[in-house]
Design a protein around this motif. Sequence first.
Motif, PDB file in Angstrom:
ATOM      1  N   TYR A  94       0.767  -1.185  -0.154  1.00  0.00           N
ATOM      2  CA  TYR A  94       0.057   0.022   0.024  1.00  0.00           C
ATOM      3  C   TYR A  94       0.634   1.250  -0.045  1.00  0.00           C
ATOM      4  O   TYR A  94       0.168   2.457  -0.347  1.00  0.00           O
ATOM      5  CB  TYR A  94      -0.709   0.038   1.199  1.00  0.00           C
ATOM      6  CG  TYR A  94      -2.241  -1.053   1.086  1.00  0.00           C
ATOM      7  CD1 TYR A  94      -3.133  -0.795   0.040  1.00  0.00           C
ATOM      8  CD2 TYR A  94      -2.048  -2.240   1.919  1.00  0.00           C
ATOM      9  CE1 TYR A  94      -4.075  -1.795  -0.023  1.00  0.00           C
ATOM     10  CE2 TYR A  94      -3.072  -3.027   1.760  1.00  0.00           C
ATOM     11  CZ  TYR A  94      -4.138  -3.058   0.877  1.00  0.00           C
ATOM     12  OH  TYR A  94      -5.129  -3.821   0.386  1.00  0.00           O
ATOM     13  N   HIS A  95       2.122   1.154   0.464  1.00  0.00           N
ATOM     14  CA  HIS A  95       3.028   2.342   0.317  1.00  0.00           C
ATOM     15  C   HIS A  95       3.713   2.533  -1.116  1.00  0.00           C
ATOM     16  O   HIS A  95       4.700   3.292  -1.241  1.00  0.00           O
ATOM     17  CB  HIS A  95       4.001   2.284   1.323  1.00  0.00           C
ATOM     18  CG  HIS A  95       3.353   2.466   2.862  1.00  0.00           C
ATOM     19  ND1 HIS A  95       3.492   1.911   3.843  1.00  0.00           N
ATOM     20  CD2 HIS A  95       2.434   3.608   3.177  1.00  0.00           C
ATOM     21  CE1 HIS A  95       2.691   2.308   4.853  1.00  0.00           C
ATOM     22  NE2 HIS A  95       2.125   3.155   4.534  1.00  0.00           N
ATOM     23  N   SER A  96       3.013   1.998  -2.084  1.00  0.00           N
ATOM     24  CA  SER A  96       3.615   2.270  -3.561  1.00  0.00           C
ATOM     25  C   SER A  96       2.994   3.820  -3.976  1.00  0.00           C
ATOM     26  O   SER A  96       3.463   4.292  -4.629  1.00  0.00           O
ATOM     27  CB  SER A  96       3.251   1.328  -4.598  1.00  0.00           C
ATOM     28  OG  SER A  96       1.554   1.136  -4.559  1.00  0.00           O
ATOM     29  N   TRP A  97       2.019   4.375  -3.020  1.00  0.00           N
ATOM     30  CA  TRP A  97       1.702   5.524  -3.429  1.00  0.00           C
ATOM     31  C   TRP A  97       1.274   6.694  -2.048  1.00  0.00           C
ATOM     32  O   TRP A  97       1.073   5.959  -1.046  1.00  0.00           O
ATOM     33  CB  TRP A  97       0.279   5.624  -4.197  1.00  0.00           C
ATOM     34  CG  TRP A  97      -0.740   5.016  -3.494  1.00  0.00           C
ATOM     35  CD1 TRP A  97      -1.019   3.553  -3.448  1.00  0.00           C
ATOM     36  CD2 TRP A  97      -1.655   5.459  -2.498  1.00  0.00           C
ATOM     37  NE1 TRP A  97      -1.997   3.169  -2.929  1.00  0.00           N
ATOM     38  CE2 TRP A  97      -2.568   4.254  -2.072  1.00  0.00           C
ATOM     39  CE3 TRP A  97      -2.115   6.561  -2.015  1.00  0.00           C
ATOM     40  CZ2 TRP A  97      -3.764   4.465  -1.193  1.00  0.00           C
ATOM     41  CZ3 TRP A  97      -3.052   6.882  -1.257  1.00  0.00           C
ATOM     42  CH2 TRP A  97      -3.881   5.694  -0.779  1.00  0.00           C
ATOM     43  N   TYR A  98       1.237   7.663  -2.194  1.00  0.00           N
ATOM     44  CA  TYR A  98       1.260   8.712  -0.956  1.00  0.00           C
ATOM     45  C   TYR A  98       0.442   9.980  -1.399  1.00  0.00           C
ATOM     46  O   TYR A  98       0.525  10.321  -2.690  1.00  0.00           O
ATOM     47  CB  TYR A  98       2.593   9.280  -0.561  1.00  0.00           C
ATOM     48  CG  TYR A  98       3.493   8.094  -0.006  1.00  0.00           C
ATOM     49  CD1 TYR A  98       3.364   7.862   1.337  1.00  0.00           C
ATOM     50  CD2 TYR A  98       4.535   7.445  -0.600  1.00  0.00           C
ATOM     51  CE1 TYR A  98       4.278   7.139   2.196  1.00  0.00           C
ATOM     52  CE2 TYR A  98       5.102   6.517  -0.247  1.00  0.00           C
ATOM     53  CZ  TYR A  98       5.334   6.160   1.343  1.00  0.00           C
ATOM     54  OH  TYR A  98       5.807   5.389   1.903  1.00  0.00           O
ATOM     55  N   PHE A  99      -0.342  10.415  -0.785  1.00  0.00           N
ATOM     56  CA  PHE A  99      -0.835  11.630  -1.056  1.00  0.00           C
ATOM     57  C   PHE A  99       0.277  12.593  -0.558  1.00  0.00           C
ATOM     58  O   PHE A  99       0.893  12.558   0.311  1.00  0.00           O
ATOM     59  CB  PHE A  99      -2.304  11.826  -0.115  1.00  0.00           C
ATOM     60  CG  PHE A  99      -3.449  10.926  -0.425  1.00  0.00           C
ATOM     61  CD1 PHE A  99      -4.264  11.216  -1.744  1.00  0.00           C
ATOM     62  CD2 PHE A  99      -3.887  10.081   0.424  1.00  0.00           C
ATOM     63  CE1 PHE A  99      -5.222  10.340  -2.047  1.00  0.00           C
ATOM     64  CE2 PHE A  99      -4.879   9.178  -0.045  1.00  0.00           C
ATOM     65  CZ  PHE A  99      -5.456   9.430  -1.265  1.00  0.00           C
TER      66      PHE A  99
END
Length: 160
Positions: A94-99
Amino acid sequence: MKTTIKFFLLFAGLSVFTQYRAQLTVHKMIYAGYEYQNQSFADVGGRLLFLTHDNILYRVGAAALMGAVDSEFSVLPKVQADILFNFEKNVDFYHSWYFLAGAEVTNKFIVPKFGISVFGIADVTAGYGFSLEERGNEGKKFKGLNMGVTINIPIVVFSH
């Protein structure tokens, strides 16, 4: 008023840094990208990435925006600060993307911005620019929609 805001930001930054100083991991990065603020700019600079865990990351950086207005080449210095967050803890997938939420300031405009970062490497941002001077750059005001795309390269890549 501006002095009060500067002191507040300095105090807040120092208190956060002091609190997390012993727990922070720092990564150096260079980056390149494209930014649109009523004209096109190449965006080249460096960033420091601060993290304690993988769910909230802090970045600060300095850069140069380079572009041409009416055949006149101009360079604008820029400083910026971002917070990248993803509240899914201890799950790497899930940490392949960040806001992303942040702000950048040049000598001509200021931009609060939001976006998405993929692996902390590729950023896509949008915001609204507020002009800091009446005449702008070569007569063109920097007010309105701001969009940007950047690629961040950790310095550690070049050391091996």
